[in-house]
Design a protein around this motif. Structure first.
Motif, mmCIF file in Angstrom:
data_model
loop_
_atom_site.group_PDB
_atom_site.id
_atom_site.type_symbol
_atom_site.label_atom_id
_atom_site.label_comp_id
_atom_site.label_asym_id
_atom_site.label_seq_id
_atom_site.Cartn_x
_atom_site.Cartn_y
_atom_site.Cartn_z
ATOM 1 N N LEU A 14 0.825 -1.207 0.000
ATOM 2 C CA LEU A 14 0.000 0.000 0.000
ATOM 3 C C LEU A 14 0.861 1.260 0.000
ATOM 4 N N LEU A 15 1.993 1.230 0.705
ATOM 5 C CA LEU A 15 2.880 2.401 0.724
ATOM 6 C C LEU A 15 3.301 2.775 -0.689
ATOM 7 N N GLY A 16 3.627 1.774 -1.486
ATOM 8 C CA GLY A 16 4.029 2.022 -2.868
ATOM 9 C C GLY A 16 2.893 2.550 -3.717
ATOM 10 N N TYR A 17 1.715 1.988 -3.527
ATOM 11 C CA TYR A 17 0.556 2.450 -4.301
ATOM 12 C C TYR A 17 0.185 3.888 -3.938
ATOM 13 N N ILE A 18 0.265 4.219 -2.647
ATOM 14 C CA ILE A 18 -0.024 5.597 -2.234
ATOM 15 C C ILE A 18 1.008 6.549 -2.828
ATOM 16 N N TYR A 19 2.282 6.187 -2.701
ATOM 17 C CA TYR A 19 3.311 7.066 -3.253
ATOM 18 C C TYR A 19 3.096 7.240 -4.759
ATOM 19 N N GLY A 20 2.771 6.155 -5.441
ATOM 20 C CA GLY A 20 2.508 6.229 -6.882
ATOM 21 C C GLY A 20 1.348 7.154 -7.211
ATOM 22 N N ALA A 21 0.266 7.053 -6.447
ATOM 23 C CA ALA A 21 -0.894 7.922 -6.684
ATOM 24 C C ALA A 21 -0.503 9.380 -6.531
ATOM 25 N N LEU A 22 0.277 9.675 -5.489
ATOM 26 C CA LEU A 22 0.711 11.055 -5.267
ATOM 27 C C LEU A 22 1.754 11.503 -6.285
ATOM 28 N N SER B 204 -6.476 14.231 -0.990
ATOM 29 C CA SER B 204 -6.949 13.964 0.366
ATOM 30 C C SER B 204 -6.855 12.465 0.634
ATOM 31 N N LEU B 205 -7.001 12.097 1.892
ATOM 32 C CA LEU B 205 -6.989 10.677 2.247
ATOM 33 C C LEU B 205 -8.093 9.930 1.507
ATOM 34 N N ALA B 206 -9.277 10.528 1.409
ATOM 35 C CA ALA B 206 -10.399 9.877 0.723
ATOM 36 C C ALA B 206 -10.077 9.662 -0.756
ATOM 37 N N GLU C 155 -9.706 6.056 -2.674
ATOM 38 C CA GLU C 155 -10.456 5.729 -3.902
ATOM 39 C C GLU C 155 -9.512 5.263 -5.015
ATOM 40 N N ILE C 156 -8.402 5.951 -5.185
ATOM 41 C CA ILE C 156 -7.452 5.598 -6.252
ATOM 42 C C ILE C 156 -6.825 4.233 -5.997
ATOM 43 N N THR C 157 -6.447 3.970 -4.739
ATOM 44 C CA THR C 157 -5.733 2.727 -4.424
ATOM 45 C C THR C 157 -6.660 1.547 -4.185
ATOM 46 N N GLY C 158 -7.921 1.825 -3.844
ATOM 47 C CA GLY C 158 -8.858 0.753 -3.543
ATOM 48 C C GLY C 158 -8.737 0.215 -2.125
ATOM 49 N N TYR C 159 -7.943 0.877 -1.284
ATOM 50 C CA TYR C 159 -7.787 0.469 0.113
ATOM 51 C C TYR C 159 -8.711 1.311 0.990
ATOM 52 N N SER C 160 -8.978 0.815 2.194
ATOM 53 C CA SER C 160 -9.856 1.539 3.109
ATOM 54 C C SER C 160 -9.186 2.813 3.609
ATOM 55 N N LEU C 161 -10.019 3.732 4.049
ATOM 56 C CA LEU C 161 -9.532 5.003 4.570
ATOM 57 C C LEU C 161 -8.621 4.781 5.781
ATOM 58 N N SER D 245 -4.777 5.920 5.980
ATOM 59 C CA SER D 245 -4.355 6.834 7.036
ATOM 60 C C SER D 245 -3.139 6.284 7.788
ATOM 61 N N SER D 246 -3.157 5.006 8.123
ATOM 62 C CA SER D 246 -2.027 4.386 8.827
ATOM 63 C C SER D 246 -0.767 4.391 7.960
ATOM 64 N N ALA D 247 -0.924 4.042 6.701
ATOM 65 C CA ALA D 247 0.214 4.006 5.781
ATOM 66 C C ALA D 247 0.793 5.404 5.571
ATOM 67 N N MET D 248 -0.071 6.396 5.566
ATOM 68 C CA MET D 248 0.377 7.774 5.342
ATOM 69 C C MET D 248 1.312 8.229 6.457
ATOM 70 N N LYS D 249 1.062 7.767 7.684
ATOM 71 C CA LYS D 249 1.941 8.130 8.806
ATOM 72 C C LYS D 249 3.353 7.598 8.570
ATOM 73 N N VAL D 250 3.440 6.402 8.008
ATOM 74 C CA VAL D 250 4.762 5.823 7.707
ATOM 75 C C VAL D 250 5.445 6.651 6.629
ATOM 76 N N LEU D 251 4.731 6.967 5.560
ATOM 77 C CA LEU D 251 5.317 7.724 4.450
ATOM 78 C C LEU D 251 5.737 9.127 4.884
ATOM 79 N N GLU D 252 4.931 9.754 5.728
ATOM 80 C CA GLU D 252 5.314 11.069 6.260
ATOM 81 C C GLU D 252 6.560 10.956 7.132
ATOM 82 N N GLY D 253 6.614 9.902 7.925
ATOM 83 C CA GLY D 253 7.727 9.710 8.840
ATOM 84 C C GLY D 253 9.072 9.590 8.157
#
Length: 170
Positions: A26-34, A42-44, A48-54, A58-66
């Motif tokens: 999921l971290l990779g998919y989020i980074y790819g979307a961004l 937004s998180l929502a 929607e783009i990744t197909g994962y739950s909010l 949200s949890s994965a975003m904390k790792v990527l921000e970190g």
């Protein structure tokens, strides 16, 4: 279909990289979307783009921000948090990632030195073996510190790449 397939290939590659580092794809998919978005998301929107739950996003975003791979931004007049990918070396460097790494390197150095001090006066074979390992770890730690200090000197990736090419050629 070419653009969407190209995006899919790169996002899958980012997901595989995350997995190789022991993280959720999921971290990779989020980074790819961004990475591919021209606007902050937004998180929502990311969910929607990744197909994962909010909640997963949200949890994965904390790792990527970190680790400084994404940055939280605000839009004027909007209370929601939005995110952008850190796309350049300069942005990543300024995201405090290197500062945290340097702090970790320094803390490790201090602990290695404390451990060595504990071995002072110890003459047994096991103490000597541990002392050698600690001294080797200190040398590696110093190399890591020098490498991070070198990387932090550069504002952009072009400048860094030129310096690295000069080092490799010389």
């Amino acid at each position: 279909m070419g653009v969407e397939e190209a995006k899919r290939i790169v996002m899958k590659s980012f997901a595989n990289t995350a997995r190789r580092f022991g993280q959720s794809e999921l971290l990779g998919y989020i980074y790819g979307a961004l990475f591919f978005s021209d606007e902050p998301l937004s998180l929502a929107e990311i969910a929607e783009i990744t197909g994962y739950s909010l909640s997963h996003v949200s949890s994965a975003m904390k790792v990527l921000e970190g680790v400084g791979l994404v940055q939280r931004v605000k839009k004027p007049g909007d209370r929601k948090a939005y995110f952008v990918a850190t796309k350049s070396f300069g942005e990543w460097r300024s995201a405090a990632f290197y500062s945290r790494l340097l702090r970790d390197v320094e803390e490790t150095r201090e602990n290695l030195l404390r451990a060595l001090k504990e071995l002072e006066g110890e003459e047994e074979k096991d103490a000597e073996r541990i002392r050698e390992k600690l001294e080797k770890a200190l040398r590696r730690n110093e190399t890591a510190r020098k490498l991070l200090a070198f990387l932090m000197r550069f504002r952009d990736e072009e400048e860094l790449l030129k310096a690295l090419e000069r080092c490799l050629e010389g």
